[in-house]
Motif scaffolding. Structure first.
Motif, PDB file in Angstrom:
ATOM      1  N   VAL A 316       0.836  -1.203   0.000  1.00  0.00           N
ATOM      2  CA  VAL A 316       0.000   0.000   0.000  1.00  0.00           C
ATOM      3  C   VAL A 316       0.868   1.250   0.000  1.00  0.00           C
ATOM      4  CG1 VAL A 316      -1.775   1.284   1.254  1.00  0.00           C
ATOM      5  CG2 VAL A 316      -1.888  -1.213   1.160  1.00  0.00           C
ATOM      6  N   ASP A 317       1.944   1.241   0.778  1.00  0.00           N
ATOM      7  CA  ASP A 317       2.849   2.392   0.793  1.00  0.00           C
ATOM      8  C   ASP A 317       3.427   2.660  -0.591  1.00  0.00           C
ATOM      9  OD1 ASP A 317       2.517   2.906   3.498  1.00  0.00           O
ATOM     10  OD2 ASP A 317       4.229   1.668   4.102  1.00  0.00           O
ATOM     11  N   GLU A 318       3.807   1.604  -1.288  1.00  0.00           N
ATOM     12  CA  GLU A 318       4.379   1.772  -2.626  1.00  0.00           C
ATOM     13  C   GLU A 318       3.336   2.293  -3.611  1.00  0.00           C
ATOM     14  OE1 GLU A 318       5.829  -2.146  -3.298  1.00  0.00           O
ATOM     15  OE2 GLU A 318       7.611  -1.892  -2.017  1.00  0.00           O
ATOM     16  N   ALA A 323       0.875   6.884  -6.567  1.00  0.00           N
ATOM     17  CA  ALA A 323      -0.328   7.695  -6.786  1.00  0.00           C
ATOM     18  C   ALA A 323      -0.034   9.179  -6.605  1.00  0.00           C
ATOM     19  CB  ALA A 323      -1.437   7.257  -5.825  1.00  0.00           C
ATOM     20  N   ALA A 324       0.810   9.503  -5.629  1.00  0.00           N
ATOM     21  CA  ALA A 324       1.155  10.906  -5.388  1.00  0.00           C
ATOM     22  C   ALA A 324       1.965  11.493  -6.528  1.00  0.00           C
ATOM     23  CB  ALA A 324       1.926  11.023  -4.068  1.00  0.00           C
ATOM     24  N   ARG A 325       2.560  10.641  -7.357  1.00  0.00           N
ATOM     25  CA  ARG A 325       3.346  11.108  -8.499  1.00  0.00           C
ATOM     26  C   ARG A 325       2.582  10.968  -9.813  1.00  0.00           C
ATOM     27  NH1 ARG A 325       7.182   7.620  -5.980  1.00  0.00           N
ATOM     28  NH2 ARG A 325       6.962   6.166  -7.739  1.00  0.00           N
ATOM     29  N   ARG A 355      -2.953   5.079   4.694  1.00  0.00           N
ATOM     30  CA  ARG A 355      -1.632   5.187   4.062  1.00  0.00           C
ATOM     31  C   ARG A 355      -1.750   5.689   2.627  1.00  0.00           C
ATOM     32  NH1 ARG A 355       2.657   0.751   6.300  1.00  0.00           N
ATOM     33  NH2 ARG A 355       2.092   0.899   8.505  1.00  0.00           N
ATOM     34  N   LEU A 356      -2.909   5.495   2.004  1.00  0.00           N
ATOM     35  CA  LEU A 356      -3.132   6.073   0.677  1.00  0.00           C
ATOM     36  C   LEU A 356      -3.509   7.543   0.786  1.00  0.00           C
ATOM     37  CD1 LEU A 356      -3.520   5.804  -2.418  1.00  0.00           C
ATOM     38  CD2 LEU A 356      -5.924   5.268  -1.912  1.00  0.00           C
ATOM     39  N   THR A 357      -4.511   7.859   1.578  1.00  0.00           N
ATOM     40  CA  THR A 357      -4.964   9.245   1.671  1.00  0.00           C
ATOM     41  C   THR A 357      -3.885  10.148   2.255  1.00  0.00           C
ATOM     42  OG1 THR A 357      -6.005   8.787   3.822  1.00  0.00           O
ATOM     43  CG2 THR A 357      -7.389   8.585   1.865  1.00  0.00           C
ATOM     44  N   GLY A 358      -3.002   9.582   3.083  1.00  0.00           N
ATOM     45  CA  GLY A 358      -1.930  10.380   3.664  1.00  0.00           C
ATOM     46  C   GLY A 358      -0.928  10.878   2.650  1.00  0.00           C
ATOM     47  N   ALA A 359      -0.960  10.313   1.449  1.00  0.00           N
ATOM     48  CA  ALA A 359      -0.025  10.744   0.409  1.00  0.00           C
ATOM     49  C   ALA A 359      -0.490  12.011  -0.299  1.00  0.00           C
ATOM     50  CB  ALA A 359       0.165   9.627  -0.614  1.00  0.00           C
TER      51      ALA A 359
END
Length: 402
Positions: A316-318, A323-325, A355-359
């Motif tokens: 999920v972190d990866e 996604a942020a990029r 961990r997704l929305t935090g990005a």
């Protein structure tokens, strides 16, 4: 329906109103289906959605009141509603075991949305998939599609049609029912359908990106499927399927392993098309046969896969970092994540959302569900692969402005 008093506005997540595409998500744990639908519809009203992704726990399945409540609140005769039951729900604020969530999208007319459905998916999944796709094709070229289906189907037959006959990326998954493997349904506008699938096609100028996590580590040696029929594997590498799992992992298959122990299908002709099949021990037999969430053909080579919670969250972190990029500005997200991941993560399951929305600097409107199987292509150097069916996989669909 009796008139329902207006409730205080739900906590929602909205995209930037100054951009072209608008999105909003909301969740509710209101037990009355029609009231819950009204709450969700009222929460999305500011967005004036063209399409609503509606997801709920199995408890709302007695009738179509949830979808009717959403439709009545938004009062738009052109509105499309699509979705399904899940093993709980996801929304930007977190995960609920009981409740409903909705994600509304307004492209300001830059996209056109089309909805098709087909029944008899248990008896003939391929024909149902083909029928829905043929309905959508009548509207001309599409950019991407969403497919959700009752889980009472051999999803490998759905996969075959999507992989061989549908040239656009398709995401989605199998509806679920709180891990009971008994009932499920899909939403199609104001209807609730069983033994059916629904397919939403998008045509127009909306940016999208699909990313998945299914990199569970393999253990032991590969084996060849010697005998299989439908979603049942009988023999692998000269052993009963259950004995093969025990040989490679050192322990027998247990009921607690449902959805966690998986087989990766090794395809030397298409190594980029990695896909997993999870076992369903309570669908297995005394003869050592294994039930799967989707079939594997005789002659295929497989290898057992296991994972830890830390490895799932690293995936999920990866995905969040990628996604942020993204090459566009994401305005909404749809997540389909395997119910086996939920079972393995336990109290950590909220990390699949946080961990997704935090990005993202802004709160990202989001909806999703834990599924009994996931649908998505993989990304490769040459673009997306064919559409594939997965287990123990995390699928992310990002939507936004170009």
């Amino acid at each position: 329906m009796a008139l329902i008093e207006r409730k205080p506005k739900l906590k929602t997540s909205s995209s930037d109103p100054n951009t072209i595409m608008r999105a909003q998500s909301a969740q509710t744990h209101q037990s009355d289906p029609y009231r819950a639908g009204l709450e969700l519809g009222e929460a999305l009203a500011e967005c004036a959605p063209e399409v609503v992704f509606l997801l709920s726990s199995i408890h709302y399945g007695l009738d179509a009141d949830l979808a009717e409540g959403v439709s009545d609140a938004l009062d738009n005769p052109l509105l499309l509603i699509v979705g399904n039951s899940g093993d709980g729900i996801y929304e930007s604020g977190g995960m609920l075991d009981f409740g409903a969530t909705a994600l509304g999208i307004n492209s300001e007319g830059r996209a056109r949305w089309y909805l098709a459905s087909a029944g008899n998916v248990k008896a003939d999944p391929a024909a149902a998939t083909r029928a829905a796709w043929q309905q959508l094709q009548q509207h001309g070229p599409l950019n991407w599609a969403l497919l959700v289906s009752d889980f009472h189907a051999d999803a490998s037959q759905i996969e075959q049609v999507l992989a061989d006959e549908v040239p656009i990326p398709v995401v989605g998954g199998l509806a679920a029912d709180d891990n009971r493997m008994h009932d499920s349904f899909v939403y199609a506008n104001r209807e609730i359908l069983r033994d059916s699938l629904a397919m939403l096609g998008c045509q127009g100028d909306i940016a999208f990106e699909i990313d998945i996590g299914n990199t569970l580590p393999a253990v032991g040696s590969p084996g060849q499927i010697d005998d299989a029929a439908g979603a049942e594997v009988r023999q692998i590498d000269g052993l009963s399927a259950m004995d093969f799992i025990e040989r490679e992992t050192g322990k027998p298959v247990l009921q607690s392993d449902r959805g966690i122990v998986s087989l990766t299908i090794i395809n030397p002709d298409a190594p980029s098309e990695r896909k997993l099949r999870s076992i369903v021990p309570d669908f297995s037999t005394d003869a050592g046969h294994l039930g799967l969430y989707g079939g594997i053909e005789t002659g295929k080579t497989v290898q057992v896969c296991l994972a830890t919670p830390a490895q799932l969250l690293q995936e999920v972190d990866e995905i969040a970092a990628r996604a942020a990029r993204a090459a566009f500005q994401p305005k909404a997200a749809l997540i389909v994540s395997c119910g086996g991941r939920k079972q393995m993560l336990g109290p950590q399951i909220g990390n699949e959302i946080s961990r997704l929305t935090g990005a993202f600097a802004e709160r990202l409107p989001l909806a999703g569900f834990p599924s009994f199987g996931e649908i998505a292509p993989l990304q490769g150097p040459a673009g997306y692969t064919r559409n594939l069916f997965h287990n123990m996989t995390y699928v992310l669909l990002l939507l936004g402005d170009r």
